[in-house]
Design an enzyme around this catalytic site. Structure first.
Site, PDB file in Angstrom:
ATOM      1  N   ASP A  34       0.846  -1.210   0.000  1.00 32.93           N
ATOM      2  CA  ASP A  34       0.000   0.000   0.000  1.00 32.93           C
ATOM      3  C   ASP A  34       0.874   1.249   0.000  1.00 32.93           C
ATOM      4  O   ASP A  34       2.088   1.179   0.188  1.00 32.93           O
ATOM      5  CB  ASP A  34      -0.966  -0.024   1.200  1.00 32.93           C
ATOM      6  CG  ASP A  34      -0.270   0.080   2.551  1.00 32.93           C
ATOM      7  OD1 ASP A  34       0.478   1.051   2.762  1.00 32.93           O
ATOM      8  OD2 ASP A  34      -0.486  -0.805   3.406  1.00 32.93           O
ATOM      9  N   HIS A  47       8.452  -5.339  -1.117  1.00 29.23           N
ATOM     10  CA  HIS A  47       7.541  -6.280  -1.784  1.00 29.23           C
ATOM     11  C   HIS A  47       6.724  -5.600  -2.884  1.00 29.23           C
ATOM     12  O   HIS A  47       5.710  -6.141  -3.320  1.00 29.23           O
ATOM     13  CB  HIS A  47       6.620  -6.957  -0.759  1.00 29.23           C
ATOM     14  CG  HIS A  47       7.347  -7.937   0.124  1.00 29.23           C
ATOM     15  ND1 HIS A  47       6.820  -8.448   1.278  1.00 29.23           N
ATOM     16  CD2 HIS A  47       8.580  -8.510   0.001  1.00 29.23           C
ATOM     17  CE1 HIS A  47       7.684  -9.288   1.846  1.00 29.23           C
ATOM     18  NE2 HIS A  47       8.765  -9.332   1.087  1.00 29.23           N
ATOM     19  N   CYS A  88       8.771  -6.165 -21.092  1.00 24.21           N
ATOM     20  CA  CYS A  88       9.858  -5.168 -21.219  1.00 24.21           C
ATOM     21  C   CYS A  88      10.314  -4.640 -19.871  1.00 24.21           C
ATOM     22  O   CYS A  88      11.236  -3.822 -19.816  1.00 24.21           O
ATOM     23  CB  CYS A  88       9.434  -4.016 -22.126  1.00 24.21           C
ATOM     24  SG  CYS A  88       8.220  -2.899 -21.362  1.00 24.21           S
ATOM     25  N   GLU A 103       0.603  -8.950  18.488  1.00 24.42           N
ATOM     26  CA  GLU A 103       0.941 -10.212  19.151  1.00 24.42           C
ATOM     27  C   GLU A 103       2.388 -10.550  18.813  1.00 24.42           C
ATOM     28  O   GLU A 103       2.871 -10.172  17.745  1.00 24.42           O
ATOM     29  CB  GLU A 103       0.040 -11.333  18.641  1.00 24.42           C
ATOM     30  CG  GLU A 103      -1.417 -11.146  19.043  1.00 24.42           C
ATOM     31  CD  GLU A 103      -2.336 -12.097  18.296  1.00 24.42           C
ATOM     32  OE1 GLU A 103      -2.253 -12.142  17.047  1.00 24.42           O
ATOM     33  OE2 GLU A 103      -3.120 -12.777  18.951  1.00 24.42           O
TER      34      GLU A 103
HETATM   35  C1  BJW Z   1      -0.931  -5.562  14.285  1.00 22.12           C
HETATM   36  C2  BJW Z   1      -2.198  -5.034  14.241  1.00 22.12           C
HETATM   37  C3  BJW Z   1      -2.356  -3.751  14.757  1.00 22.12           C
HETATM   38  C4  BJW Z   1      -2.290  -6.998  13.407  1.00 22.12           C
HETATM   39  N1  BJW Z   1      -1.317  -3.100  15.244  1.00 22.12           N
HETATM   40  N2  BJW Z   1       0.100  -4.895  14.780  1.00 22.12           N
HETATM   41  C5  BJW Z   1      11.835 -21.529   4.333  1.00 22.12           C
HETATM   42  C6  BJW Z   1      12.747 -20.746   5.029  1.00 22.12           C
HETATM   43  C7  BJW Z   1      13.088 -19.492   4.592  1.00 22.12           C
HETATM   44  C8  BJW Z   1      12.516 -18.955   3.446  1.00 22.12           C
HETATM   45  C9  BJW Z   1      11.602 -19.728   2.756  1.00 22.12           C
HETATM   46  C10 BJW Z   1      11.273 -20.988   3.183  1.00 22.12           C
HETATM   47  N3  BJW Z   1      10.374 -21.493   2.297  1.00 22.12           N
HETATM   48  C11 BJW Z   1      10.116 -20.551   1.349  1.00 22.12           C
HETATM   49  C12 BJW Z   1      10.866 -19.478   1.619  1.00 22.12           C
HETATM   50  C13 BJW Z   1      10.902 -18.210   0.869  1.00 22.12           C
HETATM   51  C14 BJW Z   1       9.634 -17.377   1.004  1.00 22.12           C
HETATM   52  C15 BJW Z   1       9.136 -17.406   2.449  1.00 22.12           C
HETATM   53  O1  BJW Z   1       9.596 -16.681   3.308  1.00 22.12           O
HETATM   54  N4  BJW Z   1       8.134 -18.220   2.718  1.00 22.12           N
HETATM   55  C16 BJW Z   1       7.611 -18.354   4.094  1.00 22.12           C
HETATM   56  C17 BJW Z   1       6.103 -18.428   4.048  1.00 22.12           C
HETATM   57  C18 BJW Z   1       8.291 -19.517   4.758  1.00 22.12           C
HETATM   58  N5  BJW Z   1      10.015 -16.036   0.637  1.00 22.12           N
HETATM   59  C19 BJW Z   1      10.031 -15.634  -0.617  1.00 22.12           C
HETATM   60  O2  BJW Z   1       9.682 -16.360  -1.534  1.00 22.12           O
HETATM   61  C20 BJW Z   1      10.546 -14.236  -0.883  1.00 22.12           C
HETATM   62  N6  BJW Z   1      11.580 -14.281  -1.849  1.00 22.12           N
HETATM   63  C21 BJW Z   1      12.752 -14.909  -1.587  1.00 22.12           C
HETATM   64  O3  BJW Z   1      12.981 -15.482  -0.521  1.00 22.12           O
HETATM   65  O4  BJW Z   1      13.669 -14.792  -2.592  1.00 22.12           O
HETATM   66  C22 BJW Z   1      14.983 -15.382  -2.376  1.00 22.12           C
HETATM   67  C23 BJW Z   1      15.872 -14.506  -1.511  1.00 22.12           C
HETATM   68  C24 BJW Z   1      16.477 -14.999  -0.371  1.00 22.12           C
HETATM   69  C25 BJW Z   1      17.336 -14.189   0.388  1.00 22.12           C
HETATM   70  C26 BJW Z   1      17.572 -12.902   0.002  1.00 22.12           C
HETATM   71  C27 BJW Z   1      16.947 -12.421  -1.108  1.00 22.12           C
HETATM   72  C28 BJW Z   1      16.097 -13.219  -1.861  1.00 22.12           C
HETATM   73  C29 BJW Z   1       9.428 -13.366  -1.436  1.00 22.12           C
HETATM   74  C30 BJW Z   1       8.358 -13.116  -0.420  1.00 22.12           C
HETATM   75  C31 BJW Z   1       7.225 -12.326  -1.055  1.00 22.12           C
HETATM   76  C32 BJW Z   1       6.090 -12.135  -0.057  1.00 22.12           C
HETATM   77  N7  BJW Z   1       4.972 -11.659  -0.738  1.00 22.12           N
HETATM   78  C33 BJW Z   1       3.793 -11.294   0.035  1.00 22.12           C
HETATM   79  C34 BJW Z   1       2.720 -10.904  -0.962  1.00 22.12           C
HETATM   80  C35 BJW Z   1       3.071  -9.562  -1.608  1.00 22.12           C
HETATM   81  C36 BJW Z   1       1.999  -9.066  -2.499  1.00 22.12           C
HETATM   82  C37 BJW Z   1       0.669  -9.003  -1.776  1.00 22.12           C
HETATM   83  O5  BJW Z   1       0.490  -8.211  -0.834  1.00 22.12           O
HETATM   84  O6  BJW Z   1      -0.226  -9.748  -2.198  1.00 22.12           O
HETATM   85  O7  BJW Z   1       4.099 -10.222   0.930  1.00 22.12           O
HETATM   86  S1  BJW Z   1       3.218 -12.582   1.148  1.00 22.12           S
HETATM   87  C38 BJW Z   1       2.715 -11.493   2.440  1.00 22.12           C
HETATM   88  O8  BJW Z   1       3.531 -11.755   3.618  1.00 22.12           O
HETATM   89  C39 BJW Z   1       3.086 -10.083   1.944  1.00 22.12           C
HETATM   90  C40 BJW Z   1       3.672  -9.484   3.189  1.00 22.12           C
HETATM   91  O9  BJW Z   1       4.494  -8.376   2.877  1.00 22.12           O
HETATM   92  C41 BJW Z   1       4.408 -10.635   3.816  1.00 22.12           C
HETATM   93  C42 BJW Z   1       4.686 -10.461   5.300  1.00 22.12           C
HETATM   94  O10 BJW Z   1       3.506 -10.364   6.013  1.00 22.12           O
HETATM   95  P1  BJW Z   1       3.421  -9.420   7.284  1.00 22.12           P
HETATM   96  O11 BJW Z   1       3.524  -8.008   6.850  1.00 22.12           O
HETATM   97  O12 BJW Z   1       4.359  -9.878   8.318  1.00 22.12           O
HETATM   98  O13 BJW Z   1       1.890  -9.634   7.721  1.00 22.12           O
HETATM   99  P2  BJW Z   1       1.253 -10.827   8.618  1.00 22.12           P
HETATM  100  O14 BJW Z   1      -0.179 -10.852   8.288  1.00 22.12           O
HETATM  101  O15 BJW Z   1       1.997 -12.064   8.508  1.00 22.12           O
HETATM  102  O16 BJW Z   1       1.448 -10.288  10.121  1.00 22.12           O
HETATM  103  C43 BJW Z   1       0.731  -9.163  10.585  1.00 22.12           C
HETATM  104  C44 BJW Z   1       1.287  -8.762  11.938  1.00 22.12           C
HETATM  105  O17 BJW Z   1       0.629  -7.572  12.344  1.00 22.12           O
HETATM  106  C45 BJW Z   1       1.043  -9.792  13.044  1.00 22.12           C
HETATM  107  O18 BJW Z   1       2.231  -9.916  13.821  1.00 22.12           O
HETATM  108  C46 BJW Z   1      -0.082  -9.172  13.896  1.00 22.12           C
HETATM  109  O19 BJW Z   1       0.036  -9.473  15.278  1.00 22.12           O
HETATM  110  C47 BJW Z   1       0.175  -7.699  13.665  1.00 22.12           C
HETATM  111  N8  BJW Z   1      -1.010  -6.840  13.789  1.00 22.12           N
HETATM  112  N9  BJW Z   1      -3.044  -6.004  13.707  1.00 22.12           N
HETATM  113  C48 BJW Z   1      -0.104  -3.736  15.275  1.00 22.12           C
HETATM  114  N10 BJW Z   1      -3.591  -3.163  14.779  1.00 22.12           N
END
Ligand code: BJW
Length: 239
Positions: A99, A114, A125, A209
């Site tokens: 966002d 992201h 392209c 959390e």
């Molecule tokens: C509040 C609140 C309030 C609520 N006040 N707080 C095993 C080990 C390691 C890595 C991997 C693995 N298996 C696969 C992987 C790689 C994979 C990965 O990590 N997968 C995991 C699921 C295990 N990662 C990737 O593929 C990434 N690329 C990659 O690794 O490339 C290689 C590389 C390696 C090293 C260096 C460089 C490159 C790419 C990841 C792309 C993630 N994409 C998304 C979607 C984006 C588009 C979209 O929005 O649709 O990104 S997934 C989604 O999760 C989104 C977010 O940015 C991301 C993180 O989520 P976030 O922000 O943490 O949200 P939540 O919902 O998880 O948590 C919310 C938090 O807020 C909670 O703590 C609540 O308590 C809190 N909260 N209300 C304060 N009011």
């Protein structure tokens, strides 16, 4: 912590939750990934297999974003940026969020590791352009003129996050690392706290959390971002 002048902040979906944008991994089972399968909607393979469904998912989220507003936590971080600059310090603000609520709250410099939902990228392209409307597989790229390549400018699972070199340089230079509203479930962002510790930074988690990687933080402040973030900013630069 109040003496820190070079601050690195990583934000996640939690900071935008009180603006009405859903989080991904809500513990109550209402998160985006509980309702939608990320493997069918947030991978390059899914887009190749079924572009209509992927684009429709992001059309819905783009429409939600256009009617959302930044909340007091976004505004507090914009204030932090200018207050640190006035004192000769700096804020590096890296967000996992696609966002634009940090920008709309007044943050001048935001690193979107992201990607950004209000932009489209041409897979043919690689041109990136602002995009506020729904996307269709028949839309033409304004740069190369071809159809079928336009996609949301976001980073899907299996793709390389953006600006990783810049992020690493900023982490090395900072004194304090703060993660706000992120579950610590997605890498590489979830690994930044370990890197920060290795570089000698103090680390603080601000979250509703405890995150999956909570044990790596020196300090933890739990509560809604609308309360915890302005209070933390006031402590750091107020008065
Ligand atoms: C509040 C609140 C309030 C609520 N006040 N707080 C095993 C080990 C390691 C890595 C991997 C693995 N298996 C696969 C992987 C790689 C994979 C990965 O990590 N997968 C995991 C699921 C295990 N990662 C990737 O593929 C990434 N690329 C990659 O690794 O490339 C290689 C590389 C390696 C090293 C260096 C460089 C490159 C790419 C990841 C792309 C993630 N994409 C998304 C979607 C984006 C588009 C979209 O929005 O649709 O990104 S997934 C989604 O999760 C989104 C977010 O940015 C991301 C993180 O989520 P976030 O922000 O943490 O949200 P939540 O919902 O998880 O948590 C919310 C938090 O807020 C909670 O703590 C609540 O308590 C809190 N909260 N209300 C304060 N009011």
């Amino acid at each position: 912590m109040s003496a820190s002048r070079k601050v690195f902040v990583l934000t996640g979906a939690g900071i935008s939750a009180e603006s009405g944008l859903g989080t991904f991994r809500d513990k109550g089972g209402q998160g985006i990934w509980a309702r939608f399968d990320p493997m069918k909607l947030a991978t390059p393979e899914a887009f190749a297999r079924d572009p209509e469904s992927v684009l429709a998912f992001y059309d819905l989220r783009r429409r939600n974003l256009l009617s959302a507003r930044p909340n007091v936590a976004h505004f507090a971080l914009a204030r932090l940026e200018s207050a640190l600059a006035e004192r000769g310090g700096s804020l590096t603000l890296v967000t996992q969020n696609i966002d634009d609520l940090h920008e709309r709250a007044g943050s001048a410099s935001v690193v979107h590791m992201h990607g950004e939902l209000l932009k489209a990228r041409c897979g043919r392209c690689e041109a990136v352009r602002p995009w506020l409307d729904d996307l269709s597989p028949s839309d033409l790229c304004s740069d190369c003129g071809r159809a079928g390549g336009l996609r949301p400018h976001v980073v899907w699972f299996g793709e390389m996050p953006l600006a990783m070199d810049l992020i690493d340089r900023a982490l090395r230079k900072a004194e304090l690392f703060v993660a706000i509203g992120t579950s610590g479930a997605v890498y590489p962002a979830a690994g930044f706290v370990a890197e920060a510790r290795a570089y000698g930074l103090r680390t603080c988690e601000i979250n509703l959390e405890a995150a999956d990687n909570a044990d790596l933080f020196d300090e933890q402040r739990l509560g809604p971002a609308s309360a915890t973030v302005p209070a933390w900013v006031e402590e750091l630069v107020g008065g």
